[in-house]
Write a protein that holds these residues in place. Structure first.
Motif, mmCIF file in Angstrom:
data_model
loop_
_atom_site.group_PDB
_atom_site.id
_atom_site.type_symbol
_atom_site.label_atom_id
_atom_site.label_comp_id
_atom_site.label_asym_id
_atom_site.label_seq_id
_atom_site.Cartn_x
_atom_site.Cartn_y
_atom_site.Cartn_z
ATOM 1 N N ILE B 74 2.728 -5.962 -0.858
ATOM 2 C CA ILE B 74 2.292 -4.573 -0.930
ATOM 3 C C ILE B 74 0.990 -4.406 -0.152
ATOM 4 N N LEU B 76 -1.979 -1.495 0.927
ATOM 5 C CA LEU B 76 -2.565 -0.154 0.956
ATOM 6 C C LEU B 76 -3.612 -0.078 2.050
ATOM 7 N N LEU B 125 -2.721 -14.327 -3.628
ATOM 8 C CA LEU B 125 -2.469 -13.213 -4.551
ATOM 9 C C LEU B 125 -1.076 -12.661 -4.363
ATOM 10 N N LYS B 126 -0.572 -12.086 -5.464
ATOM 11 C CA LYS B 126 0.750 -11.472 -5.383
ATOM 12 C C LYS B 126 0.718 -10.098 -6.010
ATOM 13 N N LEU B 128 0.403 -6.905 -7.781
ATOM 14 C CA LEU B 128 -0.653 -5.962 -8.096
ATOM 15 C C LEU B 128 -1.985 -6.392 -7.516
ATOM 16 N N TYR B 129 -2.296 -7.684 -7.630
ATOM 17 C CA TYR B 129 -3.586 -8.158 -7.146
ATOM 18 C C TYR B 129 -3.688 -7.977 -5.637
ATOM 19 N N ALA B 131 -2.143 -5.701 -3.868
ATOM 20 C CA ALA B 131 -2.308 -4.270 -3.603
ATOM 21 C C ALA B 131 -3.776 -3.889 -3.700
ATOM 22 N N ILE B 132 -4.446 -4.422 -4.715
ATOM 23 C CA ILE B 132 -5.852 -4.073 -4.909
ATOM 24 C C ILE B 132 -6.706 -4.708 -3.811
ATOM 25 N N ILE B 135 -6.620 -2.564 -0.821
ATOM 26 C CA ILE B 135 -7.501 -1.393 -0.938
ATOM 27 C C ILE B 135 -8.889 -1.770 -0.463
ATOM 28 N N ALA B 136 -9.336 -2.978 -0.857
ATOM 29 C CA ALA B 136 -10.660 -3.422 -0.432
ATOM 30 C C ALA B 136 -10.724 -3.510 1.087
#
Lengths: 289, 353
Positions: B74, B76, B125-126, B128-129, B131-132, B135-136
């Protein structure tokens, strides 16, 4: 020195609001394993719900808070029932995207009713200033910290000792085992969303009071991520520490170079993800094949 | 023989790897090509401009779908990567005086490298992590672009000259028309390379990682290499889309690349269909057409429903959110799956299945 104290108070006030917003986020993640990208918009909707009850309907303050809390709780339960429940067991990306879509809808609805210009809201928190260690700090920030501490403490007590709080922890721990014990997982899911909406309302209220009531409240939602990652996605005490740390770090960064507060939380976020992905207090996830 | 009346089945690997399986698909390809060739004469410049933005969005969406839909990572950070592509190409043309095609190629490579760098967290990371973490990367890239005065010469945005190709400057009168051929050509190239990517070992290893990363590494897929390659390849497409945006709109500002853009691109691949090249194109068209079509509708209903016209931006935003929610609730596999169901319905008629 006085600037340092001032930045500390501002940072703690922001951190307290962040911790409240993050609390709702963590509640939802713990109970339902949904990453809620609409947390910032829940904050926004909460603040406007209170504004409607308090300013537009001219209810007394206490009644307005109660009406706002009730409306927020209903909204939270409704969102869970209509949007999230059909997606149980779907890909994480589907769940993330549905909350992103929800965020867009909530924000657009607020814009439709209230427009994009900031609204005047009478000051609820005390307006004066106080002198702390030689620095002049606004009283409303100190009260905001106090309110957040009380609410967070109340939630901690609730989780530790109340019947529903224990049930929520059981569901978070193991859904099937909780079902076997006779706990209604559906009710717990609804409860988690209701609490998240209510804590977002309180955060929105504080933020609207110390800053202003406008569309920009929603952008607060993104800063929740550094907070929860730092504290651990599934840890309630972690949100408090995380909120305080992120609030302080971004204020100190702002003190060193104007504008740096926008990026500082994300630098912390990247560092945490690289060093300790499950956060300070989160449980490391072990994957079994 | 690949196709039968009961569905499309394959009896050999060669037939499964073929790009087009049925004669209906070949006919459709002819129709699509004919449509693309005649389109610029059929629509006015306003709608041709919208078609051009769809083309650029389609290139970016195909890129994002390689990462999200085919590799399961994922992201973003799409807006940030678009910004990298746009600024690289814009700066190389304006400051270094490079010809545009060369600058765009450089933008693709630079964005691929930046994408691979910001893909590093994916190694640990996979879901949800990750994705966050993206964002960073989005926020950090945009912060750098906003605050680094040198990029824009201190004026906050970068002006890009009207496109000049091999000494020929695109005339103002046929601006959209010329750009249509450039964008359509590159979009077709992007789609064809993406389709072919998934016939190669690299593309198949992307899908293996998406389906189960541990199982993939057990059968010998190098996870580190595959994930970084997925970020690089995907970001390369995104960089091309960013470079095209820079030269097509002739200004580059950070405001065009915020997290809202990342969300818009994710919405395109959700609505179009995750893990489908054609779906990314459908989704890009759907999401980019939604605001102008709503504007037309509001204009047509101005007398009867004035609210729609007065609140147009909010209505467009609400429709955008609703489309995402409704697609996820009712057709999580997107327009691509709807189209497939329509084809099945026709093929099996008069039987239901």
């Amino acid at each position: 020195m006085s600037q340092f104290v001032q930045l500390t108070v501002y940072g703690l006030a922001n951190g307290a609001v962040l911790a409240l917003a993050a609390l709702g986020f963590v509640l939802i993640y713990k109970a339902t394993s949904v990453i809620n990208f609409a947390q910032g918009e829940l904050l926004l909707v909460g603040a406007y719900l209170f504004y409607t009850a308090f300013v537009l309907l001219r209810l007394p303050f206490a009644v307005a808070v109660l009406v706002g809390v009730a409306a927020a709780a209903v909204l939270g339960v409704g969102i869970e029932r209509v949007i999230l429940r059909p997606l149980i067991g779907e890909d994480p990306i589907a769940v993330i995207m549905v909350t992103i879509g929800l965020a867009a809808v909530l924000k657009a609805v607020v814009t439709m009713f209230f427009g994009t210009t900031p609204r005047e809201m009478p000051k609820v928190l005390p307006a004066g200033t106080a002198t702390v260690a030689g620095a002049t700090v606004p009283l409303d920030r100190l009260v905001a910290v106090a309110v957040a501490v009380v609410v967070l403490a109340a939630f901690t007590v609730f989780f530790r000792w109340s019947r529903h709080g224990v049930a929520m922890r059981a569901v978070a721990d193991d859904q099937q085992a909780a079902l076997v014990q006779g706990i209604s997982v559906r009710r717990i899911f609804a409860l988690a969303w209701a609490f998240a909406a209510v804590s977002a309302l309180i955060a929105g209220l504080l933020l609207a009071d110390i800053a202003e009531l406008s569309q920009n409240l929603g952008t607060f939602g993104l800063v929740v991520f550094p907070v929860v990652i730092l504290g651990g996605l599934d840890s309630v005490p972690g949100t408090i520490i995380g909120g305080a740390v992120i609030g302080l770090v971004s204020q100190y960064a702002e003190g060193m170079s104007a504008g740096a507060s926008q990026v500082a939380p994300y630098v912390v976020l990247v560092l945490i993800l690289l060093l300790r992905p499950y956060g300070l207090f989160g449980q490391p996830r072990i994957e079994r094949v | 023989m690949a196709a039968t009346a009961a569905g499309v089945f394959h009896t050999s690997y060669a037939s499964e790897l073929r790009l087009r399986h049925t004669s209906a698909e070949r006919l459709r390809l002819v129709l699509v090509v004919a449509g693309l060739l005649t389109l610029p004469w059929l629509v006015n410049p306003y709608w041709l401009g919208i078609v051009n933005t769809i083309g650029i969005a389609a290139i970016g969406a195909v890129g994002l779908n390689i990462l999200v839909g085919f590799t399961g990572q994922i992201s973003l950070g799409q807006g940030g990567f678009l910004a990298v592509g746009a600024f690289t190409s814009g700066l190389l043309v304006q400051r270094a005086g490079l010809p545009v095609p060369l600058a765009m190629a450089a933008a693709v490579l630079v964005t691929a490298a930046v994408g691979a760098f910001f893909g590093l967290p994916a190694l640990r990371l996979k879901g949800l992590y990750l994705a966050i973490a993206t964002i960073a990367s989005q926020e950090i890239i945009i912060f750098v672009v906003r605050r680094w005065g040198w990029l824009t010469g201190g004026q906050g945005f970068l002006d890009v000259d009207r496109l000049t190709l091999f000494g020929w400057r695109v005339p103002r009168t046929s601006f959209e028309f010329v750009w249509y051929w450039i964008i359509a050509g590159l979009a077709v190239l992007a789609v064809v390379t993406a389709r072919n990517l998934f016939r190669t070992a690299l593309g198949r290893s992307f899908m293996a990682v998406r389906d189960h990363d541990i199982a993939a590494s057990a059968i010998g897929v190098d996870l580190t290499r595959t994930k970084l390659m997925a970020f690089a390849v995907s970001s390369g497409y995104v960089g091309l889309a960013g470079a095209l945006t820079a030269h097509y709109t002739q200004t580059v500002t950070w405001e065009r690349f915020t997290i809202d853009v990342s969300i818009q691109y994710l919405a395109m691949i959700i609505v179009g269909g995750l893990g489908s090249v054609a779906g990314a194109v459908y989704g890009a068209a759907f999401i980019m057409l939604l605001p102008p079509l709503l504007a037309e509708l509001a204009d047509a209903l101005r007398t009867r429903v004035p609210l729609l016209a007065d609140q147009l931006p909010a209505v467009q935003a609400a429709a955008f959110g609703l489309v995402i929610v409704l697609f996820l609730l009712f057709e999580p596999r997107g327009l691509d799956r709807i189209w497939r169901r329509v084809k099945d319905y026709v093929r099996f008629w008069p039987f239901r299945y």
